[in-house]
Design a protein around this motif. Structure first.
Motif, mmCIF file in Angstrom:
data_model
loop_
_atom_site.group_PDB
_atom_site.id
_atom_site.type_symbol
_atom_site.label_atom_id
_atom_site.label_comp_id
_atom_site.label_asym_id
_atom_site.label_seq_id
_atom_site.Cartn_x
_atom_site.Cartn_y
_atom_site.Cartn_z
ATOM 1 N N PRO A 337 0.835 -1.210 0.000
ATOM 2 C CA PRO A 337 0.000 0.000 0.000
ATOM 3 C C PRO A 337 0.865 1.254 0.000
ATOM 4 N N PHE A 338 0.437 2.268 -0.741
ATOM 5 C CA PHE A 338 1.130 3.549 -0.772
ATOM 6 C C PHE A 338 0.295 4.572 -0.005
ATOM 7 N N GLN A 339 0.889 5.123 1.036
ATOM 8 C CA GLN A 339 0.193 6.085 1.881
ATOM 9 C C GLN A 339 0.302 7.490 1.293
ATOM 10 N N GLY A 340 -0.800 8.226 1.304
ATOM 11 C CA GLY A 340 -0.768 9.642 0.940
ATOM 12 C C GLY A 340 -0.698 9.930 -0.538
ATOM 13 N N VAL A 341 -1.002 8.965 -1.399
ATOM 14 C CA VAL A 341 -1.010 9.215 -2.833
ATOM 15 C C VAL A 341 -2.320 8.708 -3.422
ATOM 16 N N GLY A 342 -2.747 9.369 -4.488
ATOM 17 C CA GLY A 342 -3.961 8.975 -5.166
ATOM 18 C C GLY A 342 -3.682 8.061 -6.332
ATOM 19 N N HIS A 343 -4.635 8.020 -7.262
ATOM 20 C CA HIS A 343 -4.587 7.058 -8.354
ATOM 21 C C HIS A 343 -3.344 7.263 -9.230
ATOM 22 N N VAL A 344 -3.228 8.437 -9.817
ATOM 23 C CA VAL A 344 -2.084 8.730 -10.680
ATOM 24 C C VAL A 344 -0.813 8.892 -9.849
ATOM 25 N N GLY A 345 -0.976 9.338 -8.606
ATOM 26 C CA GLY A 345 0.184 9.580 -7.751
ATOM 27 C C GLY A 345 1.033 8.359 -7.493
ATOM 28 N N VAL A 346 0.432 7.170 -7.537
ATOM 29 C CA VAL A 346 1.223 5.949 -7.356
ATOM 30 C C VAL A 346 2.321 5.871 -8.407
ATOM 31 N N LEU A 347 2.042 6.383 -9.603
ATOM 32 C CA LEU A 347 3.012 6.321 -10.693
ATOM 33 C C LEU A 347 3.941 7.530 -10.739
ATOM 34 N N VAL A 348 3.424 8.734 -10.451
ATOM 35 C CA VAL A 348 4.207 9.932 -10.763
ATOM 36 C C VAL A 348 4.495 10.853 -9.578
ATOM 37 N N SER A 349 3.937 10.594 -8.414
ATOM 38 C CA SER A 349 4.179 11.518 -7.301
ATOM 39 C C SER A 349 5.611 11.400 -6.799
ATOM 40 N N SER A 350 6.085 12.463 -6.160
ATOM 41 C CA SER A 350 7.443 12.454 -5.608
ATOM 42 C C SER A 350 7.570 11.406 -4.497
#
Length: 369
Positions: A337-350
Motif C-alpha cells: 500500500p502507498f500512503q498519501g497518494v492517489g490514483h495517478v500519484g502511485v506512478l508519478v508523485s514524488s
C-alpha cells in the motif's frame, strides 16, 4: 493615513507588484515553449510486433539485467500508457530499466469508432495472448511476468486466470477486482466513480454505445475532473500562476496536462462489458465473468501475485483492489500500500518515485529463477 494602515497598504502594493512581475515572467517562459517541447513517453524502445493498431515494444536495456523473465506492461484503454513514462525523473519505465528489468510494453494505439466492435475478449485473448507468445519466441522464455495498471490490471488478471501456463508472476497496480467493495468504505471521497457508474441506467449505456460506437474520451475526462472539482477550477488560475515563472515546474505541469488531454475513445463493445458486467453486476469477483465462453475463475491464479495500490485513491479505492487476496488460488500473495497518494500519484508523485520500481524488483528477484 495612520501608520498601521499605511504599512498594510504598502504590503498590498508590494504583493501586487510581485504578482505582476511573476505574471510577466511566466508569460515569457510560456511563450518560449512549443508543443513538441512538452514530450512524454520518450524512453527508447523498439517496435517488435504490430497487430491492427496494437503495438508491442521492447525497451532497450540501460544496465545489466537483474530480472531475466520478461515483464510486460499492460495499461488501460481509458488513457495512454505515457503516464508510466511521463518524464525522465517521473517514469516507472525508466526506474524499472535502471533496476535491470527485461521490460516490454503493449500500446493500444489511437482508438476510435473503428474499434467499436472490439470486446474485452479481443484484448485479453487476442492482443495480449499474441504479445505474450511473441515475447516468448523472442526471448526463449516460456512464461512472462505481467504488470497490469488500472484497467490493464483487470486484463492481466483475466489472462492469468485463463492462461496460467504462460504467466510467471502477476504484478497489479491500482487494479479494481471487487467493483462493489467501496460500498462499505467509510471514507466518503472513495469510490465516487463507482457510485456514478453504478447509477447509470443500463439502457443509457446501451443508447450511448449504440449511437456513438464508443465511450467518448471527452466524457471520461469530464467525469474525472468532476471528481476533484476544486482542483479542476483552480489549477489554471492559481497553480499555473504560481509556477509559470519556474520552467522546470511548468514543464512538469504541462506534461501532466498533455497526458490528461490525450484521452482516447473507449471501444464501445468493451465499454459495455466494463460498465455493465463489472461495475454494475460485479461479475469478476462473483465468478460469473466470461471471456470467449469461459468463466474467468480467479481461483485458477496460482502464480505469485504482487498487488500495489494507493490508500488515498479516489478512482480505484484500496478496498476494491485488496479484494483479490481472498480470491486467488495461490498462497504467494503480497500487498504494497502507498500512503498519501492517489490514483495517478502511485506512478508519478514524488512520494512514490524509486519506491514503486524498487518494490516491484525486490519482489520479482527471488521469484525469477
Amino acid at each position: 493615513m495612520t501608520e498601521p494602515r499605511k504599512t498594510a497598504f504598502n504590503s498590498i502594493l508590494k504583493d501586487f507588484a510581485e504578482n505582476v512581475g511573476k505574471f510577466y515572467k511566466g508569460a515569457d517562459v510560456l511563450a518560449g515553449i512549443r508543443d513538441e517541447d512538452v514530450d512524454v513517453g520518450t524512453t527508447p524502445k523498439t517496435l517488435v510486433m504490430r497487430r491492427d493498431k496494437v503495438k508491442l515494444f521492447r525497451y532497450e536495456p540501460t544496465v545489466k539485467r537483474t530480472v531475466e523473465t520478461p515483464v510486460l506492461i499492460v495499461y488501460s484503454l481509458v488513457g495512454r500508457y505515457t503516464i508510466a513514462d511521463l518524464q525522465p525523473d517521473r517514469s516507472l519505465v525508466r526506474s524499472l530499466l535502471a533496476e535491470g528489468v527485461n521490460l516490454w510494453l503493449i500500446e493500444w494505439g489511437k482508438l476510435g469508432r473503428a474499434e467499436r466492435w472490439l470486446t474485452m475478449d479481443d484484448y485479453v485473448d487476442d492482443y495480449i495472448h499474441e504479445a505474450v507468445h511473441r515475447i516468448c519466441r523472442e526471448t526463449g522464455h516460456d512464461k512472462v511476468t505481467l504488470l497490469g495498471i488500472c484497467q490493464g490490471g483487470v486484463f492481466t488478471t483475466c489472462y492469468a486466470a485463463l492462461h496460467p501456463e504462460k504467466v510467471k508472476n502477476l504484478v497489479l497496480t491500482m487494479t479494481p477486482i471487487d467493483f462493489h467493495a467501496d460500498i462499505d468504505d467509510p471514507e466518503p471521497s472513495h469510490g465516487l466513480l463507482n457510485i456514478w457508474t453504478r447509477a447509470l441506467a443500463p439502457e443509457d449505456i446501451d443508447r450511448m454505445v449504440d449511437a456513438l460506437g464508443v465511450i467518448p474520451g471527452e466524457l471520461m475526462s469530464l467525469i474525472f475532473s468532476l471528481m476533484t472539482p476544486m482542483q479542476a477550477l483552480t489549477k489554471y488560475n492559481v497553480e499555473l500562476f504560481d509556477i509559470a515563472g519556474d520552467k522546470d515546474r511548468l514543464m512538469n505541469f504541462l506534461r501532466m496536462e498533455k497526458w490528461l488531454a490525450d484521452r482516447q475513445d473507449h471501444p464501445g463493445a468493451a465499454g459495455r462489458q466494463w460498465l455493465k458486467e463489472l461495475y454494475h453486476e460485479n461479475r469478476l469477483v462473483e465468478g460469473r465473468f466470461e471471456l470467449l465462453g469461459r468463466i474467468v475463475d480467479l481461483r485458477a491464479i496460482d502464480v505469485p501475485v504482487l498487488n500495489i495500490f494507493g490508500l488515498d485513491d479516489h478512482i480505484i479505492p484500496a478496498t476494491c483492489s485488496k479484494a483479490l487476496g481472498g480470491q486467488i488460488g495461490g498462497t504467494d500473495y503480497t500487498e504494497v500500500p502507498f500512503q498519501g497518494v492517489g490514483h495517478v500519484g502511485v506512478l508519478v508523485s514524488s512520494k512514490s518515485q524509486g519506491k514503486l520500481a524498487k518494490s516491484i524488483v525486490e519482489w520479482l528477484q527471488p521469484r525469477d529463477g
